[in-house]
Write a protein that holds these residues in place. Structure first.
Motif, PDB file in Angstrom:
ATOM      1  N   THR A  61    -102.875 -84.624 -81.929  1.00  0.00           N
ATOM      2  CA  THR A  61    -101.959 -85.682 -82.331  1.00  0.00           C
ATOM      3  C   THR A  61    -100.688 -85.499 -81.530  1.00  0.00           C
ATOM      4  N   SER A  62    -100.218 -86.580 -80.920  1.00  0.00           N
ATOM      5  CA  SER A  62     -99.007 -86.521 -80.126  1.00  0.00           C
ATOM      6  C   SER A  62     -97.853 -87.067 -80.953  1.00  0.00           C
ATOM      7  N   ARG A  63     -96.754 -86.322 -81.027  1.00  0.00           N
ATOM      8  CA  ARG A  63     -95.571 -86.762 -81.751  1.00  0.00           C
ATOM      9  C   ARG A  63     -94.357 -86.478 -80.893  1.00  0.00           C
ATOM     10  N   GLN A  64     -93.420 -87.394 -80.919  1.00  0.00           N
ATOM     11  CA  GLN A  64     -92.169 -87.160 -80.221  1.00  0.00           C
ATOM     12  C   GLN A  64     -91.271 -86.314 -81.114  1.00  0.00           C
ATOM     13  N   ARG A  69     -86.804 -89.864 -80.833  1.00  0.00           N
ATOM     14  CA  ARG A  69     -87.231 -91.096 -81.497  1.00  0.00           C
ATOM     15  C   ARG A  69     -86.088 -92.124 -81.475  1.00  0.00           C
TER      16      ARG A  69
END
Length: 73
Positions: A61-64, A69
């Motif tokens: 899972t890619s999250r900033q 954001r």
């Protein structure tokens, strides 16, 4: 295993399989002396073939990070 007597002060042993082996020696001339203390040798042979991987599944899972954001309009 009994090894024949000789004037040698060392002996190479080959052909062992993976395992733990105990060795001891004694000197003999006209008579034999007492046995030495036990020396333990561990033999670990590499596998015959390197295992192969036939199928790999990867998930992520890619999250900033919060600082990167943008706020919603």
């Amino acid at each position: 295993m009994h090894l024949d007597c000789s004037a040698a002060t060392s002996k190479a042993v080959s052909g062992k399989i993976t395992g733990i082996y105990d060795y001891r020696v004694r000197a003999c001339n006209a008579e034999c002396g007492g046995w030495s203390a036990i020396a333990t040798v561990a033999v670990e042979l590499p596998p015959d073939a390197v295992p192969t991987i036939s199928n790999i599944e990867v998930g992520f899972t890619s999250r900033q990070p919060a600082a990167a954001r943008r706020p919603d309009p």
